[in-house]
Design a protein around this motif. Structure first.
Motif: not given
Length: 284
Positions: A130-133, A203, A232, A234, A254-258
């Motif tokens: 999971r990419f977030t920003g 988000s 924001q 995801a 940026t990665p936040s979770f996998e």
């Protein structure tokens, strides 16, 4: 279908009216479920959601949503924090998994549970990141437009090439749900990709993001994020698709979770290279 368990746990099928409980637990875990996911989830398989209760109070949940005769997807594996470690989750899991019958079952497993899933017969296929920003400044490019009800047959056919099963009931709701916005990219009359963005608890969520080419995925991403600068977002990206990872990184995410995509057996061949964003970790 019921199943007794420790401390008088009773597992039964859940209805759409129970979805706020399940999604609330998911939100508390930081999974950021969509605000209006329930109707689309239940449209696909209204019998595929299960709750464990003690004295009528919900304490555990699992979904096993079926797609045709060969494939099912497991998600929403949750136990109320104050009652974990007492066997409620496993009992709910076993009851729900029976709903899949002989189908291959897929799931997106959080890191803490992946060893348990392996012991239950699930094998790793790939990681999902999971990419977030914040949304970059974008504009809708030529060749991408909002999806309309007339697009449903073509989008359903395109989706079926990118997913291990057909899911027309799900898509009919997913493309038009409250707050959902779908865009389609085309070359003449031929669909070359589509994407959906929807509001989540924490988000906005993009998913799916399916495209023939990286350039197509970038165009769809730009259309989905147009006018959302700074909000924001995801995006759940299959790690083997390096072009999808690059798209997220180039957007400044940026990665936040996998999670790990895992299966109990073979799945139908599909165009995984077109998957730049997973539809949802709960239903695949």
């Amino acid at each position: 279908m019921t199943s007794p368990a420790p401390q008088d746990l009773v597992v039964t099928q859940a209805g759409l009216a129970d979805w706020p409980v399940i999604s609330g637990w998911a939100a508390a875990e930081g999974w950021n479920p969509g605000l209006s996911d329930g109707p689309a989830f239940f449209a696909q398989d209204p019998a595929g959601f299960f709750l464990g209760r003690i004295d009528g109070e919900p304490v555990s949940a699992v979904s096993v949503v079926t797609y045709g005769p060969d494939y099912a997807f497991l998600g929403c594996y949750l136990v109320r924090p104050d009652l974990r470690g007492q066997g409620h989750g496993l009992t709910t899991w076993k009851t729900a998994l029976a709903h899949a019958g002989n189908r291959t079952v897929g799931l997106d497993g959080v890191v803490a549970q992946q060893d348990n899933y392996r012991q239950s017969g699930f094998a790793l296929a790939y990681r999902t990141i999971r990419f977030t920003g914040p949304a970059p400044e974008t504009r809708t490019p030529a060749g991408v437009r909002p999806a309309t009800p007339d697009d449903l047959p073509a989008l359903t056919a395109y989706d079926s090439a990118c997913f291990p099963a057909d899911r027309p009931r799900f898509l009919a709701e997913w493309l038009t749900g409250p707050g959902h916005r779908a865009v389609v990219r085309h070359d003449g009359d031929r669909v070359t990709g589509y994407g959906v963005i929807r509001p989540g608890h924490d988000s906005l969520r993009i998913g799916p993001l399916f495209a023939d080419t990286p350039a197509g995925a970038h165009a769809l991403f730009a259309a989905l994020t147009a006018g959302l600068t700074g909000q924001q977002l995801a995006l759940d990206v299959p790690e083997p698709n390096t072009a999808a990872v690059a798209l997220a990184e180039e957007a400044g995410f940026t990665p936040s979770f996998e999670t790990a995509r895992m299966y109990t057996g073979p799945v139908r061949a599909h165009a995984r290279e077109r998957v730049f964003g997973v539809t949802t970790l709960e239903l695949g």
